[in-house]
Design an enzyme around this catalytic site. Sequence first.
Site, PDB file in Angstrom:
ATOM      1  CD  GLU A   1      12.981   4.084 -12.779  1.00 44.83           C
ATOM      2  OE1 GLU A   1      12.479   2.965 -12.926  1.00 44.83           O
ATOM      3  OE2 GLU A   1      13.938   4.502 -13.480  1.00 44.83           O
TER       4      GLU A   1
ATOM      5  CB  SER B   1       2.882  -1.047 -30.562  1.00 46.70           C
ATOM      6  OG  SER B   1       4.061  -1.471 -31.180  1.00 46.70           O
TER       7      SER B   1
ATOM      8  CG  HIS C   1      -0.316  -7.729 -28.270  1.00 47.67           C
ATOM      9  ND1 HIS C   1      -0.264  -7.562 -29.638  1.00 47.67           N
ATOM     10  CD2 HIS C   1       0.734  -7.053 -27.769  1.00 47.67           C
ATOM     11  CE1 HIS C   1       0.793  -6.826 -29.953  1.00 47.67           C
ATOM     12  NE2 HIS C   1       1.415  -6.495 -28.829  1.00 47.67           N
TER      13      HIS C   1
ATOM     14  NE  ARG D   1      10.473  -5.605 -30.554  1.00 48.94           N
ATOM     15  CZ  ARG D   1      10.780  -4.781 -31.557  1.00 48.94           C
ATOM     16  NH1 ARG D   1      12.006  -4.314 -31.687  1.00 48.94           N
ATOM     17  NH2 ARG D   1       9.867  -4.421 -32.435  1.00 48.94           N
TER      18      ARG D   1
ATOM     19  CB  ILE E   1       8.923  -8.161 -19.019  1.00 49.60           C
ATOM     20  CG1 ILE E   1       9.181  -8.913 -17.702  1.00 49.60           C
ATOM     21  CG2 ILE E   1       7.424  -7.932 -19.225  1.00 49.60           C
ATOM     22  CD1 ILE E   1       8.577 -10.308 -17.595  1.00 49.60           C
TER      23      ILE E   1
ATOM     24  CB  CYS F   1      -0.477  21.923 -24.369  1.00 51.99           C
ATOM     25  SG  CYS F   1      -0.373  20.896 -25.835  1.00 51.99           S
TER      26      CYS F   1
ATOM     27  CB  CYS G   1      -1.042  20.778 -30.095  1.00 51.31           C
ATOM     28  SG  CYS G   1       0.231  21.742 -30.876  1.00 51.31           S
TER      29      CYS G   1
ATOM     30  CB  CYS H   1       3.854  22.692 -31.958  1.00 52.07           C
ATOM     31  SG  CYS H   1       3.802  22.801 -30.169  1.00 52.07           S
TER      32      CYS H   1
ATOM     33  CB  CYS I   1       2.996  24.107 -24.453  1.00 52.27           C
ATOM     34  SG  CYS I   1       3.446  22.412 -24.840  1.00 52.27           S
TER      35      CYS I   1
HETATM   36  C1  LIG Z   1       9.317  -1.563 -29.842  1.00 49.06           C
HETATM   37  C2  LIG Z   1       8.476  -2.164 -28.762  1.00 49.06           C
HETATM   38  C3  LIG Z   1       7.115  -2.362 -28.947  1.00 49.06           C
HETATM   39  C4  LIG Z   1       6.333  -2.941 -27.962  1.00 49.06           C
HETATM   40  N1  LIG Z   1       4.988  -3.008 -28.138  1.00 49.06           N
HETATM   41  C5  LIG Z   1       4.231  -3.570 -27.181  1.00 49.06           C
HETATM   42  C6  LIG Z   1       2.818  -3.615 -27.317  1.00 49.06           C
HETATM   43  O1  LIG Z   1       2.248  -3.042 -28.230  1.00 49.06           O
HETATM   44  N2  LIG Z   1       2.104  -4.284 -26.392  1.00 49.06           N
HETATM   45  C7  LIG Z   1       2.698  -4.918 -25.348  1.00 49.06           C
HETATM   46  O2  LIG Z   1       1.989  -5.562 -24.593  1.00 49.06           O
HETATM   47  N3  LIG Z   1       4.024  -4.817 -25.139  1.00 49.06           N
HETATM   48  C8  LIG Z   1       4.800  -4.145 -26.017  1.00 49.06           C
HETATM   49  N4  LIG Z   1       6.129  -4.025 -25.829  1.00 49.06           N
HETATM   50  C9  LIG Z   1       6.718  -4.563 -24.609  1.00 49.06           C
HETATM   51  C10 LIG Z   1       6.497  -3.635 -23.411  1.00 49.06           C
HETATM   52  O3  LIG Z   1       6.760  -2.299 -23.745  1.00 49.06           O
HETATM   53  C11 LIG Z   1       7.427  -4.092 -22.295  1.00 49.06           C
HETATM   54  O4  LIG Z   1       7.196  -5.456 -22.057  1.00 49.06           O
HETATM   55  C12 LIG Z   1       7.217  -3.356 -20.992  1.00 49.06           C
HETATM   56  O5  LIG Z   1       7.201  -1.975 -21.182  1.00 49.06           O
HETATM   57  C13 LIG Z   1       8.340  -3.731 -20.038  1.00 49.06           C
HETATM   58  O6  LIG Z   1       8.142  -3.014 -18.858  1.00 49.06           O
HETATM   59  P1  LIG Z   1       9.195  -3.117 -17.687  1.00 49.06           P
HETATM   60  O7  LIG Z   1       8.605  -2.426 -16.525  1.00 49.06           O
HETATM   61  O8  LIG Z   1       9.637  -4.528 -17.523  1.00 49.06           O
HETATM   62  O9  LIG Z   1      10.494  -2.364 -18.233  1.00 49.06           O
HETATM   63  P2  LIG Z   1      10.857  -0.805 -18.235  1.00 49.06           P
HETATM   64  O10 LIG Z   1       9.735   0.032 -18.627  1.00 49.06           O
HETATM   65  O11 LIG Z   1      12.114  -0.678 -19.021  1.00 49.06           O
HETATM   66  O12 LIG Z   1      11.146  -0.497 -16.708  1.00 49.06           O
HETATM   67  C14 LIG Z   1      12.325  -0.907 -16.058  1.00 49.06           C
HETATM   68  C15 LIG Z   1      12.737   0.216 -15.135  1.00 49.06           C
HETATM   69  O13 LIG Z   1      13.834  -0.200 -14.338  1.00 49.06           O
HETATM   70  C16 LIG Z   1      14.650   0.922 -14.104  1.00 49.06           C
HETATM   71  N5  LIG Z   1      15.989   0.457 -13.703  1.00 49.06           N
HETATM   72  C17 LIG Z   1      16.889  -0.207 -14.455  1.00 49.06           C
HETATM   73  N6  LIG Z   1      18.007  -0.434 -13.728  1.00 49.06           N
HETATM   74  C18 LIG Z   1      17.792   0.085 -12.502  1.00 49.06           C
HETATM   75  C19 LIG Z   1      18.603   0.172 -11.323  1.00 49.06           C
HETATM   76  N7  LIG Z   1      19.838  -0.316 -11.266  1.00 49.06           N
HETATM   77  N8  LIG Z   1      18.081   0.788 -10.225  1.00 49.06           N
HETATM   78  C20 LIG Z   1      16.817   1.325 -10.255  1.00 49.06           C
HETATM   79  N9  LIG Z   1      16.027   1.275 -11.363  1.00 49.06           N
HETATM   80  C21 LIG Z   1      16.515   0.662 -12.467  1.00 49.06           C
HETATM   81  C22 LIG Z   1      14.658   1.625 -15.462  1.00 49.06           C
HETATM   82  O14 LIG Z   1      15.038   2.987 -15.348  1.00 49.06           O
HETATM   83  C23 LIG Z   1      13.214   1.443 -15.899  1.00 49.06           C
HETATM   84  O15 LIG Z   1      12.407   2.545 -15.559  1.00 49.06           O
HETATM   85  C24 LIG Z   1       6.939  -3.398 -26.771  1.00 49.06           C
HETATM   86  C25 LIG Z   1       8.297  -3.177 -26.568  1.00 49.06           C
HETATM   87  C26 LIG Z   1       9.053  -2.534 -27.530  1.00 49.06           C
HETATM   88  C27 LIG Z   1      10.487  -2.232 -27.269  1.00 49.06           C
END
Ligand SMILES: Cc1cc2nc3c(=O)[nH]c(=O)nc-3n(C[C@H](O)[C@H](O)[C@H](O)COP(=O)(O)OP(=O)(O)OC[C@H]3O[C@@H](n4cnc5c(N)ncnc54)[C@H](O)[C@@H]3O)c2cc1C
Length: 501
Positions: A31, A45, A49, A321, A359, A423, A425, A460, A465
């Site tokens: 990471e 959010s 779902h 997203r 994703i 903390c 709060c 706050c 904190c």
């Molecule tokens: C506004 C918004 C609202 C949402 N609401 C919902 C919801 O209510 N319910 C729901 O089910 N889903 C929701 N989602 C979708 C959900 O948040 C995502 O699908 C999910 O968090 C994706 O997770 P991830 O692990 O794929 O991505 P991330 O959490 O982005 O993780 C990817 C990781 O890869 C790391 N990385 C990138 N490049 C490299 C590299 N070169 N080397 C090493 N590490 C690297 C990054 O630092 C990051 O930590 C929402 C998304 C958004 C933006």
Amino acid sequence: MYDIIIIGGGVVGCSIARWLSQYKLDIALLERSSDVCEGTSKANSGICHAGYDAKTGTLKAMLNVRGSKMMEALSKELGFGYRKCGSMVLCFDENDKDKLVELYDRGLKNGVEDLKILSGKEALGIEPNLSKDVVCALHAPTGAIVDPFTLTVAMAENAAINGVTFKLCHEVTGIQKESGHYRIHVTKHPSLTDHEQKEYDEEAKIVINAAGLYADKIHNMVSSAKISITPKRGEYMLLDTTAGSFVQRTIFQLPTAKGKGVLITPTTHGNLLVGPTALDIEDKEDIETTLEGLSEIKEKSVLSAPGVPLREVITSFSGLRAKLTERCDVINPDDLNKEGDFMIGEVPDAKGFIDVAGIESPGLSAAPAIAEYVSKIVEKMTDPPLKESFIPQRKVHIPFHNADNKTRLEYIKEDPLYGNIICRCCMVTEAEIVNAIKSPVGATTSDAIKRRTGAGMGRCQSGFCNPRVVEIISRALNVPQEAVCKNDTGSEFLVNGKEDK
Ligand SMILES: Cc1cc2nc3c(=O)[nH]c(=O)nc-3n(C[C@H](O)[C@H](O)[C@H](O)COP(=O)(O)OP(=O)(O)OC[C@H]3O[C@@H](n4cnc5c(N)ncnc54)[C@H](O)[C@@H]3O)c2cc1C
């Protein structure tokens, strides 16, 4: 050489790590940030779902419904915030009723249980703060809220306990295919406890690409079939816990020709969350909030509930997203790789390289099911034996603020640092902060402490904190306070006066 390297420590990468940690496999997760849950997984959010939204027959639909069904049991096993509060989609116009029925039918086809269409009167009967203009609503009692921070951290900690190596501040900068394995170029960035910056290589037989917004960059390092991800920003207003019970359920608006609408939802921390907007942008790091975005939230949210107490806002934030704008073929057990769907599977011209890309929502809800699905793909590749020593549970204490007085006294007797509230709060104690630092994927920054303990999440917003949190991190890790960061290097809070002169 590792059997598997997972790239990305978001909810998806950490869930995959946890799932695969039940097998006899040597696994590392790389990471680039100083903590897990620093990408999209920290700004969404927080809804689990129910699963009526995604198109029937897609991976999104299948993994959403499966994830939603897995989440409650997992929350007990791993100790993360979850509440099955239910959700409602509001319809404000008789002419749009067909669209609501369409959602209902799709939900049934996707396997969502207990869906019901309510009249406007019935909807107002259970959510009295809704607008009187509601004509009807789709009620999904299986909809839930989940704490994205503790979900991700719990997955990571449990994976680590079961033998996965977490390498934070490790950024993948290149990947080379070699015979039977991959050579992964890594930049190890300085961290709080290891200042060295170095470039080096890791090797793995299987690579899992869970890099969120950057999954295109990682994929394009190994495949000639290029993919592309565009960020779509969503802004939010977070309201104080005083507004937390304004609605009991997650309230969505039915998407219409006029737009997608915004949601109003309680959070597992007791706040009220309002948003998000949806704007295509170019910069994958642009998480600013804007006057236009917040004004849009205000305009749209009052349609659902005219009295929504937006004056109780304590902070605003945005998340990005990961929208797949160009995709390519992948191989998965169900032969599913349609436009608009998650892209999960082995890359045809990169054997042993698995993409978990695009994703978007409902990625948080689906994360446990995505992990299970990816492990099916891995099983086909290596047929790994199970570990007898796998520990599925994560030990967690009831947080001090939720405990009754008798339990609190027991905590203090066991460790006097429980008697020291840091903390005010959110009533987080020094012991809880120290424990977060000492935990398996330990916190080293103030944001990491916040995600694990809630310190700084209150009214706050850490104003009171944070200096004390910085002091505790400095003491526990034996580093100068000037070195302690909010998140990654460069976000230090204090300047060393002597060096500055
Ligand atoms: C506004 C918004 C609202 C949402 N609401 C919902 C919801 O209510 N319910 C729901 O089910 N889903 C929701 N989602 C979708 C959900 O948040 C995502 O699908 C999910 O968090 C994706 O997770 P991830 O692990 O794929 O991505 P991330 O959490 O982005 O993780 C990817 C990781 O890869 C790391 N990385 C990138 N490049 C490299 C590299 N070169 N080397 C090493 N590490 C690297 C990054 O630092 C990051 O930590 C929402 C998304 C958004 C933006």
